[in-house]
Design a protein around this motif. Sequence first.
Motif, PDB file in Angstrom:
ATOM      1  N   ARG A   1      34.864  42.221  47.228  1.00  0.00           N
ATOM      2  CA  ARG A   1      35.765  42.194  45.879  1.00  0.00           C
ATOM      3  C   ARG A   1      34.780  42.076  44.807  1.00  0.00           C
ATOM      4  NH1 ARG A   1      39.022  37.064  44.605  1.00  0.00           N
ATOM      5  NH2 ARG A   1      40.078  37.120  46.622  1.00  0.00           N
ATOM      6  N   GLY A   2      35.122  42.699  43.723  1.00  0.00           N
ATOM      7  CA  GLY A   2      34.350  42.704  42.442  1.00  0.00           C
ATOM      8  C   GLY A   2      33.267  43.942  42.509  1.00  0.00           C
ATOM      9  N   TYR A   3      33.253  44.540  43.840  1.00  0.00           N
ATOM     10  CA  TYR A   3      32.187  45.644  43.790  1.00  0.00           C
ATOM     11  C   TYR A   3      33.112  47.104  44.313  1.00  0.00           C
ATOM     12  CZ  TYR A   3      28.645  42.475  44.011  1.00  0.00           C
ATOM     13  OH  TYR A   3      27.381  41.352  43.890  1.00  0.00           O
TER      14      TYR A   3
ATOM     15  N   ASP B   1      39.305  45.895  44.652  1.00  0.00           N
ATOM     16  CA  ASP B   1      39.811  45.218  43.474  1.00  0.00           C
ATOM     17  C   ASP B   1      38.758  44.101  42.710  1.00  0.00           C
ATOM     18  OD1 ASP B   1      42.208  46.656  43.572  1.00  0.00           O
ATOM     19  OD2 ASP B   1      43.323  45.011  44.131  1.00  0.00           O
ATOM     20  N   LYS B   2      38.773  43.921  41.561  1.00  0.00           N
ATOM     21  CA  LYS B   2      37.882  43.342  40.611  1.00  0.00           C
ATOM     22  C   LYS B   2      39.037  41.904  39.965  1.00  0.00           C
ATOM     23  CE  LYS B   2      35.213  47.062  40.528  1.00  0.00           C
ATOM     24  NZ  LYS B   2      35.927  47.750  41.549  1.00  0.00           N
TER      25      LYS B   2
ATOM     26  N   TYR C   1      35.151  34.185  42.935  1.00  0.00           N
ATOM     27  CA  TYR C   1      34.119  34.928  43.389  1.00  0.00           C
ATOM     28  C   TYR C   1      33.162  34.020  44.309  1.00  0.00           C
ATOM     29  CZ  TYR C   1      35.601  38.739  40.742  1.00  0.00           C
ATOM     30  OH  TYR C   1      36.413  39.991  40.365  1.00  0.00           O
TER      31      TYR C   1
ATOM     32  N   ALA D   1      34.220  46.665  34.581  1.00  0.00           N
ATOM     33  CA  ALA D   1      35.005  45.683  35.469  1.00  0.00           C
ATOM     34  C   ALA D   1      33.939  45.092  36.590  1.00  0.00           C
ATOM     35  CB  ALA D   1      36.080  46.393  35.968  1.00  0.00           C
ATOM     36  N   THR D   2      33.189  46.227  37.126  1.00  0.00           N
ATOM     37  CA  THR D   2      32.348  45.650  38.214  1.00  0.00           C
ATOM     38  C   THR D   2      30.928  44.876  37.388  1.00  0.00           C
ATOM     39  OG1 THR D   2      32.638  47.662  39.574  1.00  0.00           O
ATOM     40  CG2 THR D   2      30.397  46.559  39.580  1.00  0.00           C
TER      41      THR D   2
ATOM     42  N   ALA E   1      32.564  41.507  37.259  1.00  0.00           N
ATOM     43  CA  ALA E   1      32.719  40.701  38.296  1.00  0.00           C
ATOM     44  C   ALA E   1      31.611  40.269  39.249  1.00  0.00           C
ATOM     45  CB  ALA E   1      33.590  41.548  39.492  1.00  0.00           C
ATOM     46  N   THR E   2      30.452  41.156  39.085  1.00  0.00           N
ATOM     47  CA  THR E   2      29.251  40.977  39.755  1.00  0.00           C
ATOM     48  C   THR E   2      28.525  39.654  38.956  1.00  0.00           C
ATOM     49  OG1 THR E   2      28.226  42.763  38.372  1.00  0.00           O
ATOM     50  CG2 THR E   2      29.075  43.259  40.791  1.00  0.00           C
TER      51      THR E   2
ATOM     52  N   ASP F   1      30.147  36.794  40.547  1.00  0.00           N
ATOM     53  CA  ASP F   1      29.520  36.781  41.782  1.00  0.00           C
ATOM     54  C   ASP F   1      28.256  35.681  41.589  1.00  0.00           C
ATOM     55  OD1 ASP F   1      28.220  36.922  44.455  1.00  0.00           O
ATOM     56  OD2 ASP F   1      27.697  38.983  44.179  1.00  0.00           O
TER      57      ASP F   1
END
Length: 296
Positions: A64-66, A70-71, A81, A205-206, A209-210, A213
């Motif tokens: 997820r997030g990658y 989905d993110k 995360y 978005a990535t 999200a990362t 993480d």
Amino acid sequence: MTAKLFPGFTQVRVTVGGITINAVRGGVGPPVLMLHGYPQTHVMWHRVAPGLASRHTVVCADLRGYGDSDKPDSDPGHQPYAKRVMARDQVELMRALGFDRFAVVGHDRGARVARRMALDHPDTVGRLAVLDIVPTATVYGTLDQVHATTVWRYFFLVQPPDLPERLIGADPSYYLTHTLREWCATPDRLAADAVAEYRRCFDPATIRATCEDYRAGASVDLDHDASDADHRIACPTLVLWSATGLGAAYDVLPTWRQQADNVRGKALDCGHFLAEERPEEVTAQLLAFLAADEDT
């Protein structure tokens, strides 16, 4: 692009816990889940997965997030995360594909998810392989000036939103290229098609999200680790690491023997991206490790 890099594999998209996880699947035999690291996608396994698929059903998933998973939005505690949540995604993915028990192989961030999966789901994970990490608590707990300089993302990416997001977003292609070259002992070994996929997926978005993480890694993940510090990984565990990278900074095998009951491992002569820099050796090590218990 993915079809070209994974001949004979099929793409699967499965909704778990309200989000969709993207993966590719190929081969026949005992199941193996493969999880990538930062700032990559499932594509990082393109030189290893086909070799494993000769004996195993191989699932290479985007966390997820990658990638094309989905993110979801995060929250102030970074719970969405947490590695516990990211591990649950992947367990549910494998169950949806018909696998209640399987081996898991993780690199970098994916190895952190895999470690948490082995702790939280011991009846599900039959074997665990972790590539080029020590536990996050070890990273934060053994810092000196040299270590802090080399693991600067553990401090940069965890800064409050949206400082790192804006700074990376000012030139994401440069940042991505710099990261790959910084961590890779032999950058020419990275396939152009794979790098193109990493670049395609490294969108706003990535990036957001990362960062989440990593923020989770510096907060809620450490809380989870502290709360079950007396729990040990029960399944057989393989550790592979870069001799001049991680191996120069940590005593890797003894560190993992503090975490798991049955550990073997080896340093490889390469940089951080073992599966792309030394794919034949990684494949051979994984095949031998997985063959020892093919009823997983």
